[in-house]
Design an enzyme around this catalytic site. Sequence first.
Site, PDB file in Angstrom:
ATOM      1  CB  THR A 134      16.363   6.648  58.144  1.00 16.36           C
ATOM      2  OG1 THR A 134      15.593   6.379  56.983  1.00 16.36           O
ATOM      3  CG2 THR A 134      17.334   7.771  57.796  1.00 16.36           C
ATOM      4  CG  ASP A 135      15.169   2.611  54.587  1.00 20.91           C
ATOM      5  OD1 ASP A 135      14.791   3.777  54.813  1.00 20.91           O
ATOM      6  OD2 ASP A 135      14.401   1.725  54.130  1.00 20.91           O
ATOM      7  CD  GLU A 136      13.686   8.542  53.800  1.00 14.50           C
ATOM      8  OE1 GLU A 136      14.075   9.658  53.424  1.00 14.50           O
ATOM      9  OE2 GLU A 136      12.511   8.291  54.095  1.00 14.50           O
ATOM     10  CE1 TYR A 159      14.766  12.050  58.921  1.00 13.54           C
ATOM     11  CE2 TYR A 159      14.508  10.634  56.999  1.00 13.54           C
ATOM     12  CZ  TYR A 159      14.603  10.793  58.370  1.00 13.54           C
ATOM     13  OH  TYR A 159      14.531   9.692  59.195  1.00 13.54           O
ATOM     14  CE  LYS A 163      18.179   9.876  61.503  1.00 14.06           C
ATOM     15  NZ  LYS A 163      17.939   9.982  62.978  1.00 14.06           N
TER      16      LYS A 163
HETATM   17  P1  NAD Z   1       8.986  11.657  65.344  1.00 15.39           P
HETATM   18  O1  NAD Z   1       9.078  12.871  64.481  1.00 15.39           O
HETATM   19  O2  NAD Z   1       7.688  11.005  65.571  1.00 15.39           O
HETATM   20  O3  NAD Z   1       9.599  12.001  66.797  1.00 15.39           O
HETATM   21  C1  NAD Z   1      10.755  12.763  66.980  1.00 15.39           C
HETATM   22  C2  NAD Z   1      10.835  13.156  68.464  1.00 15.39           C
HETATM   23  O4  NAD Z   1      12.054  13.899  68.647  1.00 15.39           O
HETATM   24  C3  NAD Z   1       9.687  14.071  68.923  1.00 15.39           C
HETATM   25  O5  NAD Z   1       9.185  13.630  70.154  1.00 15.39           O
HETATM   26  C4  NAD Z   1      10.339  15.440  69.041  1.00 15.39           C
HETATM   27  O6  NAD Z   1       9.724  16.272  70.008  1.00 15.39           O
HETATM   28  C5  NAD Z   1      11.768  15.064  69.425  1.00 15.39           C
HETATM   29  N1  NAD Z   1      12.742  16.106  69.066  1.00 15.39           N
HETATM   30  C6  NAD Z   1      12.875  16.736  67.867  1.00 15.39           C
HETATM   31  N2  NAD Z   1      13.867  17.649  67.932  1.00 15.39           N
HETATM   32  C7  NAD Z   1      14.386  17.576  69.192  1.00 15.39           C
HETATM   33  C8  NAD Z   1      15.452  18.249  69.851  1.00 15.39           C
HETATM   34  N3  NAD Z   1      16.156  19.197  69.234  1.00 15.39           N
HETATM   35  N4  NAD Z   1      15.724  17.915  71.122  1.00 15.39           N
HETATM   36  C9  NAD Z   1      15.005  16.950  71.772  1.00 15.39           C
HETATM   37  N5  NAD Z   1      13.977  16.308  71.200  1.00 15.39           N
HETATM   38  C10 NAD Z   1      13.676  16.604  69.909  1.00 15.39           C
HETATM   39  O7  NAD Z   1      10.053  10.648  64.738  1.00 15.39           O
HETATM   40  P2  NAD Z   1      10.006   9.047  64.656  1.00 15.39           P
HETATM   41  O8  NAD Z   1       9.279   8.663  63.440  1.00 15.39           O
HETATM   42  O9  NAD Z   1       9.607   8.509  65.982  1.00 15.39           O
HETATM   43  O10 NAD Z   1      11.570   8.745  64.393  1.00 15.39           O
HETATM   44  C11 NAD Z   1      12.457   8.579  65.488  1.00 15.39           C
HETATM   45  C12 NAD Z   1      13.848   8.332  64.955  1.00 15.39           C
HETATM   46  O11 NAD Z   1      13.847   7.169  64.135  1.00 15.39           O
HETATM   47  C13 NAD Z   1      14.393   9.450  64.080  1.00 15.39           C
HETATM   48  O12 NAD Z   1      15.753   9.602  64.367  1.00 15.39           O
HETATM   49  C14 NAD Z   1      14.181   8.962  62.667  1.00 15.39           C
HETATM   50  O13 NAD Z   1      15.144   9.499  61.791  1.00 15.39           O
HETATM   51  C15 NAD Z   1      14.362   7.470  62.852  1.00 15.39           C
HETATM   52  N6  NAD Z   1      13.635   6.613  61.896  1.00 15.39           N
HETATM   53  C16 NAD Z   1      12.290   6.788  61.665  1.00 15.39           C
HETATM   54  C17 NAD Z   1      11.613   5.928  60.801  1.00 15.39           C
HETATM   55  C18 NAD Z   1      10.131   6.074  60.541  1.00 15.39           C
HETATM   56  O14 NAD Z   1       9.615   5.386  59.662  1.00 15.39           O
HETATM   57  N7  NAD Z   1       9.400   6.915  61.263  1.00 15.39           N
HETATM   58  C19 NAD Z   1      12.319   4.891  60.177  1.00 15.39           C
HETATM   59  C20 NAD Z   1      13.693   4.747  60.432  1.00 15.39           C
HETATM   60  C21 NAD Z   1      14.327   5.597  61.303  1.00 15.39           C
HETATM   61  O1  DAU Z   2      12.511   4.840  55.177  1.00 15.36           O
HETATM   62  C1  DAU Z   2      12.502   5.331  56.485  1.00 15.36           C
HETATM   63  C2  DAU Z   2      11.854   6.695  56.501  1.00 15.36           C
HETATM   64  O2  DAU Z   2      10.457   6.489  56.293  1.00 15.36           O
HETATM   65  C3  DAU Z   2      12.085   7.446  57.811  1.00 15.36           C
HETATM   66  O3  DAU Z   2      13.449   7.715  57.949  1.00 15.36           O
HETATM   67  C4  DAU Z   2      11.304   8.763  57.826  1.00 15.36           C
HETATM   68  O4  DAU Z   2      11.452   9.387  59.094  1.00 15.36           O
HETATM   69  C5  DAU Z   2       9.833   8.441  57.594  1.00 15.36           C
HETATM   70  O5  DAU Z   2       9.095   9.652  57.527  1.00 15.36           O
HETATM   71  C6  DAU Z   2       9.660   7.646  56.298  1.00 15.36           C
HETATM   72  O6  DAU Z   2       9.969   8.473  55.142  1.00 15.36           O
HETATM   73  P1  DAU Z   2       9.055   8.463  53.827  1.00 15.36           P
HETATM   74  O7  DAU Z   2       9.271   9.715  53.074  1.00 15.36           O
HETATM   75  O8  DAU Z   2       9.209   7.174  53.090  1.00 15.36           O
HETATM   76  O9  DAU Z   2       7.599   8.444  54.543  1.00 15.36           O
HETATM   77  P2  DAU Z   2       6.222   9.193  54.204  1.00 15.36           P
HETATM   78  O10 DAU Z   2       5.193   8.581  55.085  1.00 15.36           O
HETATM   79  O11 DAU Z   2       6.352  10.670  54.227  1.00 15.36           O
HETATM   80  O12 DAU Z   2       5.940   8.747  52.708  1.00 15.36           O
HETATM   81  C7  DAU Z   2       5.847   7.378  52.344  1.00 15.36           C
HETATM   82  C8  DAU Z   2       5.621   7.303  50.837  1.00 15.36           C
HETATM   83  O13 DAU Z   2       4.306   7.823  50.552  1.00 15.36           O
HETATM   84  C9  DAU Z   2       6.586   8.143  50.029  1.00 15.36           C
HETATM   85  O14 DAU Z   2       6.866   7.476  48.817  1.00 15.36           O
HETATM   86  C10 DAU Z   2       5.808   9.426  49.736  1.00 15.36           C
HETATM   87  C11 DAU Z   2       4.376   8.945  49.652  1.00 15.36           C
HETATM   88  N1  DAU Z   2       3.326   9.897  50.096  1.00 15.36           N
HETATM   89  C12 DAU Z   2       3.455  10.452  51.328  1.00 15.36           C
HETATM   90  C13 DAU Z   2       2.510  11.341  51.794  1.00 15.36           C
HETATM   91  C14 DAU Z   2       2.651  11.995  53.165  1.00 15.36           C
HETATM   92  C15 DAU Z   2       2.235  10.156  49.287  1.00 15.36           C
HETATM   93  O15 DAU Z   2       2.108   9.631  48.164  1.00 15.36           O
HETATM   94  N2  DAU Z   2       1.281  11.023  49.755  1.00 15.36           N
HETATM   95  C16 DAU Z   2       1.379  11.640  50.968  1.00 15.36           C
HETATM   96  O16 DAU Z   2       0.485  12.450  51.329  1.00 15.36           O
END
Ligand code: NAD
Ligand code: DAU
Length: 354
Positions: A134-136, A159, A163
Amino acid sequence: MKVVFITGGAGFIGSALIRLLIAESDWRIVNIDKLTYAGNLASLAAAGRDPRHVFRHHDICDRQAMDALFAEYRPDGIIHLAAESHVDRSIHGPGDFIQTNVVGTYTLLEATRTYWSSLDTAARTAFRFHHVSTDEVFGSLGPSGLFDESTAYDPRSPYSASKAASDHLVRAWQHTYGLPTLVTNCSNNYGPYQFPEKLIPLMIGNAVAGKPLPIYGKGDNVRDWLYVDDHARALKLVFEKGRPGETYCIGGRNEMTNLQVIDTLCDLLDRRHPGSEGRRHAGLKTFVADRPGHDQRYAINADKIRRELGWMPLETFASGIEKTVSWYLENTEWTSHVQSGAYRQWIDRNYTQR
Ligand code: NAD
Ligand code: DAU
């Protein structure tokens, strides 16, 4: 047929990647997922029933199970997505994040190294361990500037710290043992099948139900949004064509404040799903306490992946968000099963721990 392990393939991004690989590649996929609250096999849609997809219900922290999978399937590579992914949950309970994101990645790296060391030279050279991050990990930006592959790490939530730790482990296994790794750091994804704890699906679900739209702080935090299928295409490209040892930043150049995102959703829903008595969805906006340690701004410079691999997002935010809203309005069964917990019963009926 070449075999790829995909961890976390029942999650939001993993399921999009599997749907893409089934549609547009010849890979045989072994999907390794623990099915936490975020895992939902219904998100795989028809791809889940394809003969090239095998689901194995395991925890990546289980070394014995990982070793057995390597021996059984002898993969050509891994795309590692399994993680705890929600920042708010990491603030309330960091333990699972350390366990899965740090210990799980370490366990997978060690199981991979043992298997990889046993391969002949050609297979060792061709093997890839692709870590999806992630970019975080880069922390928070001020009003200007972009993250890129040379940005120093500065994670600030449990988180992002977990990562960052996993990214460092992956690079250490490359540097120390020569494991051919790839790391991608992507910005915020949105699209179909996202668990409704994240901003966009939460807001759509609440707005449709006429519930408050909780905005943390002033709503001026900036995220760089990318449609999930564009991320999946980038992952396929990096896994198949990326240079081992390299990092690629992925992002859509769609910087928006949270308020801009929510206003866009409200306008779309006013058109597509009008509230009763012409009530406008923006009236549901509610400012609530800020997220502790809330990062102010993320934005990605994706020049490297564009230059080296020719990747470009296909969706603009306008086209992607329109598709996303349509998907949530048309797929109420998926959402209602997630909200009621029925998706867990579906999993219990169909799969047991092997
Ligand atoms: P998600 O939470 O939707 O899915 C995570 C999956 O991992 C689930 O299916 C869960 O059952 C599985 N999992 C969790 N713990 C496990 C374990 N111990 N063993 C096996 N499986 C396990 O997450 P996502 O949003 O699809 O993100 C996927 C990946 O991409 C993550 O590594 C996250 O850090 C990264 N990522 C997410 C975002 C985003 O915006 N969602 C952005 C950048 C990177
Ligand atoms: O940047 C990549 C990341 O983006 C991924 O690594 C994470 O897995 C993914 O969850 C996401 O993280 P964020 O914290 O940015 O996503 P989230 O959807 O939780 O929140 C997006 C923005 O919205 C953040 O500034 C917090 C705000 N927010 C979120 C929720 C759930 C609100 O204002 N209200 C809300 O109820």
